[in-house]
Design a protein around this motif. Structure first.
Motif, PDB file in Angstrom:
ATOM      1  N   LYS A   5      35.762  52.448  28.560  1.00  0.00           N
ATOM      2  CA  LYS A   5      35.813  52.090  30.128  1.00  0.00           C
ATOM      3  C   LYS A   5      37.359  51.639  30.169  1.00  0.00           C
ATOM      4  N   GLU A   6      38.019  52.267  31.332  1.00  0.00           N
ATOM      5  CA  GLU A   6      39.456  51.701  31.836  1.00  0.00           C
ATOM      6  C   GLU A   6      39.242  50.634  32.424  1.00  0.00           C
ATOM      7  N   ASP A   7      40.148  49.709  32.073  1.00  0.00           N
ATOM      8  CA  ASP A   7      40.258  48.184  32.739  1.00  0.00           C
ATOM      9  C   ASP A   7      40.978  48.159  33.987  1.00  0.00           C
ATOM     10  N   THR A   8      40.140  48.010  35.060  1.00  0.00           N
ATOM     11  CA  THR A   8      40.807  48.064  36.364  1.00  0.00           C
ATOM     12  C   THR A   8      40.479  46.483  36.856  1.00  0.00           C
ATOM     13  N   SER A   9      40.305  45.526  36.261  1.00  0.00           N
ATOM     14  CA  SER A   9      39.748  44.341  36.553  1.00  0.00           C
ATOM     15  C   SER A   9      40.568  43.723  37.534  1.00  0.00           C
ATOM     16  N   LEU A  10      42.026  43.612  37.324  1.00  0.00           N
ATOM     17  CA  LEU A  10      42.946  42.867  38.189  1.00  0.00           C
ATOM     18  C   LEU A  10      43.324  43.898  39.447  1.00  0.00           C
ATOM     19  N   ALA A  11      43.391  45.311  39.197  1.00  0.00           N
ATOM     20  CA  ALA A  11      43.527  46.175  40.413  1.00  0.00           C
ATOM     21  C   ALA A  11      42.543  46.005  41.438  1.00  0.00           C
ATOM     22  N   ASP A  12      41.097  45.847  40.935  1.00  0.00           N
ATOM     23  CA  ASP A  12      39.960  45.848  41.825  1.00  0.00           C
ATOM     24  C   ASP A  12      40.009  44.690  42.538  1.00  0.00           C
ATOM     25  N   VAL A  13      40.349  43.461  41.911  1.00  0.00           N
ATOM     26  CA  VAL A  13      40.410  42.239  42.527  1.00  0.00           C
ATOM     27  C   VAL A  13      41.598  42.251  43.837  1.00  0.00           C
TER      28      VAL A  13
ATOM     29  N   ALA B 264      42.467  45.222  45.127  1.00  0.00           N
ATOM     30  CA  ALA B 264      42.086  45.750  46.196  1.00  0.00           C
ATOM     31  C   ALA B 264      41.160  45.359  47.325  1.00  0.00           C
ATOM     32  N   LYS B 265      40.389  44.499  46.610  1.00  0.00           N
ATOM     33  CA  LYS B 265      39.519  43.908  47.659  1.00  0.00           C
ATOM     34  C   LYS B 265      39.953  42.648  48.343  1.00  0.00           C
ATOM     35  N   GLY B 266      41.024  42.472  47.733  1.00  0.00           N
ATOM     36  CA  GLY B 266      41.566  40.929  48.472  1.00  0.00           C
ATOM     37  C   GLY B 266      40.884  39.751  48.185  1.00  0.00           C
ATOM     38  N   GLU B 267      40.129  39.656  47.251  1.00  0.00           N
ATOM     39  CA  GLU B 267      39.526  38.278  46.787  1.00  0.00           C
ATOM     40  C   GLU B 267      38.975  38.152  45.347  1.00  0.00           C
TER      41      GLU B 267
ATOM     42  N   SER C 142      21.486  31.882  35.387  1.00  0.00           N
ATOM     43  CA  SER C 142      21.708  33.504  35.376  1.00  0.00           C
ATOM     44  C   SER C 142      23.093  33.921  35.261  1.00  0.00           C
ATOM     45  N   LYS C 143      23.873  32.978  34.993  1.00  0.00           N
ATOM     46  CA  LYS C 143      25.420  33.328  35.264  1.00  0.00           C
ATOM     47  C   LYS C 143      25.870  34.535  34.274  1.00  0.00           C
ATOM     48  N   GLU C 144      25.342  34.668  33.244  1.00  0.00           N
ATOM     49  CA  GLU C 144      25.738  35.978  32.480  1.00  0.00           C
ATOM     50  C   GLU C 144      25.465  37.184  32.969  1.00  0.00           C
ATOM     51  N   GLN C 145      24.203  37.173  33.797  1.00  0.00           N
ATOM     52  CA  GLN C 145      23.880  38.408  34.456  1.00  0.00           C
ATOM     53  C   GLN C 145      24.864  38.684  35.891  1.00  0.00           C
ATOM     54  N   GLU C 146      25.079  37.550  36.339  1.00  0.00           N
ATOM     55  CA  GLU C 146      25.945  37.559  37.677  1.00  0.00           C
ATOM     56  C   GLU C 146      27.415  38.141  37.529  1.00  0.00           C
ATOM     57  N   LEU C 147      27.733  37.871  35.929  1.00  0.00           N
ATOM     58  CA  LEU C 147      29.007  38.439  35.712  1.00  0.00           C
ATOM     59  C   LEU C 147      29.063  39.704  35.055  1.00  0.00           C
ATOM     60  N   SER C 148      27.984  40.233  34.399  1.00  0.00           N
ATOM     61  CA  SER C 148      27.988  41.416  33.990  1.00  0.00           C
ATOM     62  C   SER C 148      27.479  42.446  35.029  1.00  0.00           C
ATOM     63  N   THR C 149      26.930  42.045  36.037  1.00  0.00           N
ATOM     64  CA  THR C 149      26.687  43.083  37.035  1.00  0.00           C
ATOM     65  C   THR C 149      27.861  43.112  38.177  1.00  0.00           C
ATOM     66  N   GLY C 150      28.685  42.411  37.976  1.00  0.00           N
ATOM     67  CA  GLY C 150      29.929  42.395  38.889  1.00  0.00           C
ATOM     68  C   GLY C 150      29.601  41.539  40.043  1.00  0.00           C
ATOM     69  N   ASN C 151      28.659  40.873  40.236  1.00  0.00           N
ATOM     70  CA  ASN C 151      28.276  39.979  41.490  1.00  0.00           C
ATOM     71  C   ASN C 151      29.661  38.825  41.534  1.00  0.00           C
ATOM     72  N   VAL C 152      30.231  38.552  40.540  1.00  0.00           N
ATOM     73  CA  VAL C 152      31.217  37.738  40.310  1.00  0.00           C
ATOM     74  C   VAL C 152      32.129  38.212  39.402  1.00  0.00           C
ATOM     75  N   ASP C 153      33.549  37.794  39.791  1.00  0.00           N
ATOM     76  CA  ASP C 153      34.639  38.231  38.823  1.00  0.00           C
ATOM     77  C   ASP C 153      34.758  37.059  37.978  1.00  0.00           C
ATOM     78  N   CYS C 154      34.439  35.981  37.916  1.00  0.00           N
ATOM     79  CA  CYS C 154      34.708  34.918  36.643  1.00  0.00           C
ATOM     80  C   CYS C 154      33.833  33.655  36.977  1.00  0.00           C
ATOM     81  N   LEU C 155      33.598  33.227  35.831  1.00  0.00           N
ATOM     82  CA  LEU C 155      32.779  31.757  35.785  1.00  0.00           C
ATOM     83  C   LEU C 155      33.587  30.818  35.330  1.00  0.00           C
ATOM     84  N   TRP C 156      33.445  29.864  36.564  1.00  0.00           N
ATOM     85  CA  TRP C 156      34.894  28.943  36.430  1.00  0.00           C
ATOM     86  C   TRP C 156      34.106  27.718  37.211  1.00  0.00           C
ATOM     87  N   ASN C 157      33.588  26.781  36.228  1.00  0.00           N
ATOM     88  CA  ASN C 157      33.034  25.643  36.738  1.00  0.00           C
ATOM     89  C   ASN C 157      32.519  24.785  35.660  1.00  0.00           C
TER      90      ASN C 157
END
Length: 267
Positions: free
Chosen positions: A26-34, A36-39, A88-103
């Protein structure tokens, strides 16, 4: 001749399979994706003061929130705060609902294997909170008592790693968040709460004389930011921003605002 041809064919096939496997990575587009969507979507527990919680006007505030805003600004995007079920934080991250877990997210061996973690930015300890007038003075005194803990938290993990202690207590009650756990302690629904020291001290400062901490702790920890396993470019960009915030003094200012002094460990 036939033997040589067979060996050559096997070699070609092996190389082909290797290249095919590389192509499937899988190509890493994580930074570019963030960008591109502006958030940057930050997954957090909004009941975890002072790292991330709701104030009297129901705005989400906290140390991690303030730092994340500065990081998002450096990345040139908006910060989107996304409260999630921490269990359910791991699922939220793996499914792309959030970009990071930070708290107030604790580094563990399991999370290191499953996620891409930032460098630690703060130390923490798992502590036991009791009411100020409680007759509980040490961990041994919790034998036969009811103890609350946030479900899915590293506090719960710390207790699991102490089987003798866990077996000694009367009941371990998993609560959805620390706010409810502290409310339960206040009405004597529980005899103690195991939680992060930074959270415990927030409650002690907010309501002086009501709570106290046992001298013994359960585990020493470090806070990190969790990213999807393949999100190396986003992880590295955020880490660079944290270092810049530490170098220019912004991180120390935010820490002093919430803790009275700089307790961050970013280098």
């Amino acid at each position: 001749m036939k033997k040589s041809l067979a060996l050559l064919t096997a070699l070609v096939m092996a190389v082909g399979f290797t290249l095919s496997g590389c192509g499937d990575k899988k190509e890493d587009t994580s930074l570019a994706d963030v960008k591109a969507k502006g958030e940057l979507v930050m997954g957090l527990d909004d009941s975890f003061p002072p790292m991330g919680f709701r104030d009297e006007d129901q705005n989400i505030v906290g140390f991690d929130v303030d730092v994340a805003k500065e990081v998002a600004s450096k990345l040139g995007v908006e910060l989107k705060l996304q409260p999630i079920d921490w269990n359910s934080k791991e699922q939220e991250l793996s499914t792309g609902n959030v970009d990071c877990l930070w708290n107030g997210f604790t580094k563990t061996e399991k999370r290191e294997k499953e996620m891409n973690l930032s460098d630690p930015y703060m130390k923490n300890t798992q502590v036991v909170v009791v009411l100020a007038d409680s007759d509980i003075n040490n961990i041994a005194d919790l034998a036969g008592k009811v103890v609350d803990v946030q479900s899915g938290s590293s506090a719960e993990l710390a207790i699991d790693n102490m089987p003798d202690f866990k077996d000694s207590i009367k009941e371990l009650v998993a609560i959805s968040d620390n706010v409810k756990a502290m409310m339960d302690l206040g009405i004597a629904g529980a005899d103690a709460v195991v939680m992060d020291e930074v959270v415990a001290r927030y409650y002690m400062e907010k309501d002086p004389g009501t709570y106290r901490l046992l001298d013994e702790s359960l585990a020493d920890e470090e806070y990190v930011i969790g990213f999807e396993k393949n999100a190396q470019s986003l992880r590295d960009a955020v880490q660079t921003c944290l270092k810049e915030l530490a170098e220019d003094g912004t991180l120390a200012e935010i820490a002093t605002k919430w803790f009275g002094k700089d307790i961050t460990t970013v280098k």
